[in-house]
Design an enzyme around this catalytic site. Structure first.
Site, PDB file in Angstrom:
ATOM      1  N   GLY A  98    -102.968  60.692 -91.983  1.00  0.00           N
ATOM      2  CA  GLY A  98    -102.158  60.659 -91.508  1.00  0.00           C
ATOM      3  C   GLY A  98    -101.183  61.717 -90.422  1.00  0.00           C
ATOM      4  CD  GLN A  99    -104.016  66.368 -86.734  1.00  0.00           C
ATOM      5  OE1 GLN A  99    -105.415  65.772 -87.250  1.00  0.00           O
ATOM      6  NE2 GLN A  99    -103.479  66.899 -86.130  1.00  0.00           N
ATOM      7  CG  HIS A 105     -98.969  70.601 -88.341  1.00  0.00           C
ATOM      8  ND1 HIS A 105     -99.540  69.475 -87.846  1.00  0.00           N
ATOM      9  CD2 HIS A 105     -98.125  69.356 -89.481  1.00  0.00           C
ATOM     10  CE1 HIS A 105     -99.449  68.308 -87.702  1.00  0.00           C
ATOM     11  NE2 HIS A 105     -98.600  68.293 -89.049  1.00  0.00           N
TER      12      HIS A 105
END
Length: 119
Positions: A98-99, A105
């Site tokens: 899901g990046q 981050h």
């Protein structure tokens, strides 16, 4: 990197709701929060993933994690002996995870019960 959303935020080209900042770390509220508290903590220097950052500059990774703890404390998510607060730190690596922004981050999530597994 001129095409990186988070690098542009660090440069001040894109506004961010900043909640914490040091000379090497920036923390700001997520524009699509998934919990009452949803803050992103990033290194100001571009690294695409947490693994890449760990290999390139382990001390900076430590500073990012300290930034996440600082945000959790500021947001009242750390147990002070009273209520039962808590928080989750999440980082996604790669499209399958899901990046969507390829600048490492940490998501600091809290303010509600968080279920497991996360999905």
């Amino acid at each position: 990197m001129t095409d990186c959303l988070f690098c542009r935020m660090v440069a001040g080209e894109i506004p961010a709701d900043v909640v914490h900042e040091t000379d090497r770390v920036l923390a700001f509220r997520d524009i699509n929060p998934q919990a009452p508290t949803h803050v992103l903590v990033i290194p100001k220097q571009h690294h695409p993933t947490v693994g890449a950052l760990a290999l390139a500059d382990p001390s900076l990774l430590g500073e990012v994690v300290v930034g996440a703890q600082t945000v959790a404390e500021q947001e009242g998510l750390v147990d002070d002996g009273g209520a039962e607060p808590g928080f989750r730190i999440v980082t996604n690596t790669g499209r399958q995870a899901g990046q969507t922004v390829h600048h490492v981050h940490l998501h600091v999530l809290g303010g509600r019960g968080l279920t497991w597994p996360p999905g």
